[in-house]
Design a protein around this motif. Structure first.
Motif, short mmCIF file in Angstrom:
data_model
loop_
_atom_site.label_atom_id
_atom_site.label_comp_id
_atom_site.label_asym_id
_atom_site.label_seq_id
_atom_site.Cartn_x
_atom_site.Cartn_y
_atom_site.Cartn_z
N VAL A 69 0.85 -1.20 0.00
CA VAL A 69 0.00 0.00 0.00
C VAL A 69 0.88 1.25 0.00
O VAL A 69 0.64 2.19 -0.75
N ARG A 70 1.90 1.21 0.83
CA ARG A 70 2.78 2.38 0.93
C ARG A 70 3.44 2.66 -0.43
O ARG A 70 3.52 3.79 -0.89
N THR A 71 3.90 1.58 -1.07
CA THR A 71 4.52 1.75 -2.39
C THR A 71 3.52 2.35 -3.37
O THR A 71 3.85 3.26 -4.14
N GLY A 72 2.29 1.85 -3.32
CA GLY A 72 1.26 2.37 -4.23
C GLY A 72 0.98 3.84 -3.98
O GLY A 72 0.83 4.63 -4.91
N VAL A 73 0.91 4.20 -2.71
CA VAL A 73 0.64 5.59 -2.36
C VAL A 73 1.78 6.49 -2.82
O VAL A 73 1.58 7.55 -3.41
N GLU A 74 3.00 6.03 -2.58
CA GLU A 74 4.16 6.87 -2.91
C GLU A 74 4.34 7.02 -4.41
O GLU A 74 4.63 8.09 -4.92
N ARG A 75 4.11 5.93 -5.11
CA ARG A 75 4.27 6.01 -6.57
C ARG A 75 3.08 6.73 -7.20
O ARG A 75 3.19 7.33 -8.25
N GLY A 76 1.92 6.57 -6.55
CA GLY A 76 0.75 7.30 -7.01
C GLY A 76 0.24 6.86 -8.36
O GLY A 76 -0.51 7.55 -9.02
N ARG B 8 2.14 -3.44 10.09
CA ARG B 8 1.66 -2.13 10.50
C ARG B 8 1.90 -1.15 9.36
O ARG B 8 2.81 -1.33 8.56
N TRP B 9 1.07 -0.17 9.32
CA TRP B 9 1.29 0.91 8.37
C TRP B 9 2.38 1.81 8.92
O TRP B 9 2.32 2.25 10.06
N VAL B 10 3.37 2.08 8.07
CA VAL B 10 4.42 3.00 8.47
C VAL B 10 4.37 4.18 7.51
O VAL B 10 4.45 4.01 6.29
N ILE B 60 -5.22 2.21 -0.98
CA ILE B 60 -4.62 3.30 -1.78
C ILE B 60 -5.69 4.32 -2.14
O ILE B 60 -5.49 5.54 -2.04
N LYS B 61 -6.86 3.82 -2.54
CA LYS B 61 -7.96 4.75 -2.84
C LYS B 61 -8.37 5.51 -1.59
O LYS B 61 -8.64 6.71 -1.64
#
Lengths: 596, 191
Positions: A69-76, B8-10, B60-61
């Motif tokens: 998720v973090r990768t997806g958010v960062e790459r956008g 965990r979300w970081v 992500i959404k």
């Protein structure tokens, strides 16, 4: 359908599981339970079911979920990629048996010499994978314009190599250029604008659906009808031939169901009256959503009947709505029947091609009487059909009724849907009168550069233009490897735009420009304008995820003229966005030659 | 409900330095809901890989739309609606894909090679039998039943998630329970 006497209480019992009963309802239910052993058993069963569900094993998510998720958010940009373009997912979908398929293909080649197409008629060419003469997108050739189709014109001879020839011109607009509608023919005087389109606007909790009529010179469209209580956005729409009725399919919230609806737009002198007033809307029924074979509406040439298919409880049957009576009636009762097309008719007898799905799909020509109450009800189409076409599924006739695009291939019921599972391919053919009936002849694969073997279509959506020559194919669902040289082909995100009179058939280069459609959108519906050179494409934006309303654009696309890019304009009007589309055209009898 | 210790979300370093309120809020959201959402989606699509992809896209959404949610009480419905919409989008696009070749074992059908229905029922775990029963339900029935009985949502909340009226949810839920009752019976459950 009758309601048993326990049914109202079963709903109360169900609601009691989540504490959704008012005091009054609780009192009614308790009083009934005291005297009804059957409902007490239902209560016990539902309670046990809830206990079982609540006790389902808890599965830990993948450990790398947060990182992903973090990768997806960062790459956008992860969600900008449709799933079929994600290599990892593609391999998950088909990769399990890639080796086996490769082996089977190798064996076929060794045994037969070449992987020829076994599923096409005598006129079928040997499909040749298309080749691009140059690696430069700017230098990719384009097929030349094809002649105008006269109503009685037969299909042209098939060319054996559909690859672009030296006579084709270049395009600088697109990596996969489009057909050149060159000025060798006189442009049709018809307007590319639709007769009407649907619009769903407003806040999510206060949606308003209107039928709108475009105005000339870019003026704001005029709402001509408001739809009562819209259940969700429309995904298909067809005007009756006289333009008085709009039939459409709407999504029923996020339930996975569709609703079939009709709205009366107009009343013209001499046309039959109806119990439904002008501006009134009728909900004809519900169906499982998700199959282009059922998400289809077809009006009889005289406008007296609308045929549609509905899937309920894993059974698909055909229903017919008659505006004159304002009623809808089930026609078939076999569980695997799909509406094809009405045949041309110069008298009061209307005949419908009814297709049944199965190992070998069949199509039956079924006669419908002058009135709805004269219709044979709950028929098996195999009994007493005026004509039978073996191996033909859901023939879609052009408006004049002289040409057809139908499906061939083996079908199976998978989950809730009948699907093509072997050799699935759309076929282009002539549709000729044979005595009192009709026959399909001079068949050839619609896509001339695809090899249908292990890899094949499972479905696609198809629409003819009112000129009887142009057609569009979209939502191509394909099992197996891409057969494009450098791009995905068939591509479910693209629209393929062809002409029946094009001797090359439909090929990869007939896809509209990749830039025509906004990123992340998916095609919901396509209509071909009477010009034969314009498309009206409804594209769905990704579900926003929040509680806002669904959104779609209605795009008017003019195919390029060789070196020019397609011209795309958005027919969205008003502020605040919304769901615009699908569009619809009425059938001008002079244009389409009905009754020939 | 969260599963402790596994993930965990970081927050990204740049926003961690900035102590972005949205990042903190999202981290809490992920921590609280990622496991329930994953399980809800998993029960809906019966495929762990797809469930992971859908859960990933859901968050992500959610991250991108976080500033549109102001009412804390509706956050849960909002998140489940994103998950439901994303799953439906996925199902809509996949509905016709690879019926011949999609032979990869899935959560629901990996026991297909067992000898017969009776033996299969006896050999299956309770969880597998329930999942098989769920798999026979129509998608909308499966959705509302999971939201009610697995997620313990009221008809009102289910309506918010599925975009249906309160009355429509009650009717749908009753049909779903009836269908599930028959499906469970076919799996050897007593009632």
């Amino acid at each position: 359908m009758t309601m048993n006497r326990h049914e109202p209480f079963e709903e109360l019992i169900s609601a009691s599981m989540s504490g959704d009963l008012t005091d009054l309802e609780r009192g009614r239910l308790d009083a009934h339970l005291d005297s009804c052993p059957a409902c007490r058993a239902t209560l016990a069963a539902f309670a046990e079911q809830r206990r079982i569900m609540a006790g389902l094993r808890h599965v830990a998510p993948p450990r790398d979920l947060a990182a992903r998720v973090r990768t997806g958010v960062e790459r956008g940009r992860f969600v900008a990629l449709p799933w079929w373009r994600r290599p990892a997912v593609m391999f998950a979908g088909v990769g399990g048996s890639l080796a086996a398929v490769a082996g089977a293909l190798l064996a076929l080649v060794l045994l037969n010499g070449s992987p020829e197409d076994p599923n096409v008629g005598a006129n079928s060419p040997t499909p040749t994978p298309i080749t691009t003469p140059s690696s430069s997108p700017e230098a990719t050739p384009v097929p030349t314009r094809v002649p105008t189709l006269e109503p009685e014109t037969t299909l042209p001879p098939v060319v054996t190599d559909p690859s672009p020839s030296a006579s084709m011109v270049e395009s600088s607009a697109s990596p996969v250029p489009s057909v050149d509608p060159s000025p060798t023919t006189t442009p049709a005087p018809a307007s590319p604008q639709p007769d009407v389109f649907l619009a769903l606007t407003g806040a999510a909790d206060n949606l308003r659906m209107t039928v709108q009529e475009p105005q000339p010179a870019g003026a704001s469209p005029v709402p001509i009808a408001e739809v009562e209580q819209p259940s969700g956005p429309a995904i298909a729409a067809e005007l009756s031939p006289d333009g008085q009725w709009l039939a459409y399919i709407t999504e029923l919230g996020q339930s996975g169901l569709n609703e079939v609806r009709v709205t009366r737009l107009d009343h013209r002198e001499g046309s039959p009256d109806s119990p439904i007033d002008v501006g009134g809307t009728g909900v004809l029924g519900e169906s499982m959503a998700g199959s282009p074979f059922t998400e289809r509406l077809t009006w009889s040439p005289d406008g007296r009947f609308l045929a549609y298919s509905a899937t309920v409880d894993n059974a698909t049957d055909i229903f017919v709505f008659a505006p004159e009576s304002g009623e809808s009636q089930q026609l078939t009762d076999v569980g695997n029947a799909f509406a094809g097309s009405w045949t041309p008719s110069a008298n009061d007898v209307q005949r419908l091609w009814v297709s049944t799905a199965g190992d070998e799909p069949m199509s039956y020509l079924v006669e419908v009487g002058e009135q709805l109450d004269e219709m044979p009800t709950l028929i098996d189409p195999a009994d007493g059909a005026a004509a039978v076409a073996e191996g033909v599924f859901q023939p879609l006739l052009n408006p004049a009724g002289h040409l057809a695009i139908y499906w061939t291939g083996r079908m199976e019921l998978i989950g809730e849907f009948w699907q093509l599972v072997e050799g699935g391919a759309p076929i282009l053919s002539e549709h000729r009168r044979d005595g009192d009936a009709f026959e399909f002849s001079n068949e050839r694969p619609l896509f001339s550069d695809l090899t249908i073997q292990q890899d094949a279509f499972t479905s696609a959506a198809i629409a003819w233009g009112t000129d009887g020559d142009a057609y569009a194919v979209w939502d191509t669902q394909w099992t197996g490897e891409s057969q494009g040289d450098d791009t995905l082909y068939p591509d479910p995100a693209r629209v393929y735009f062809g002409h029946a009179t094009d001797p090359r058939g439909l090929t990869q280069v007939h896809a509209i420009d990749a830039d025509d459609l906004p990123e992340e959108t998916s095609v919901v519906d396509v209509k071909v304008s009477p010009t034969g050179e314009h498309l009206l494409v409804t594209v769905r934006h990704p579900l926003p995820g929040d509680l806002s309303a669904p959104a779609a654009d209605l795009l008017l696309i003019e195919r390029n003229t060789g070196e020019e890019a397609d011209i795309v304009s958005t027919l969205n009007f008003g502020e605040g966005g919304g769901w615009f589309g699908p569009a619809a055209f009425d059938g001008d009898p002079e244009t389409i030659g009905i009754g020939n | 409900m969260a599963v402790p210790g596994t993930f965990r979300w970081v927050a990204p370093p740049v926003t961690r330095r900035a102590v972005d309120a949205n990042e903190t809020r999202f981290a809490q959201l992920f921590d609280e809901y990622s496991a329930p959402i994953y399980n809800y989606v998993l029960r809906m699509v019966s495929d762990p890989d797809r469930a992971a992809d859908i859960t990933q896209d859901t968050f992500i959404k959610a991250y991108r739309k976080l500033d549109t949610v102001t009412d804390a009480t509706s956050t849960r419905s909002w998140l489940y609606r994103i998950a439901t919409n994303t799953a439906i989008d996925d199902m809509r696009r996949r509905r016709m894909v690879s019926p011949m070749r999609d032979d990869a074992p899935t959560f629901a059908n990996r026991a297909d090679d067992r000898p017969g229905p009776e033996a299969q029922v006896m050999a299956s775990t309770l969880d597998e039998r329930v999942q098989r029963a769920l798999g026979t339900l129509r998608p909308n029935h499966r959705q509302c039943l999971l939201l009610s009985d697995l997620e313990d949502m009221s008809a009102q909340q289910i309506g918010e998630v599925m975009g249906l009226s309160y009355a429509a949810v009650r009717t749908l839920l009753c049909r779903a329970r009836g269908e599930m009752r028959r499906a469970l019976s076919a799996e050897g459950f007593a009632r």
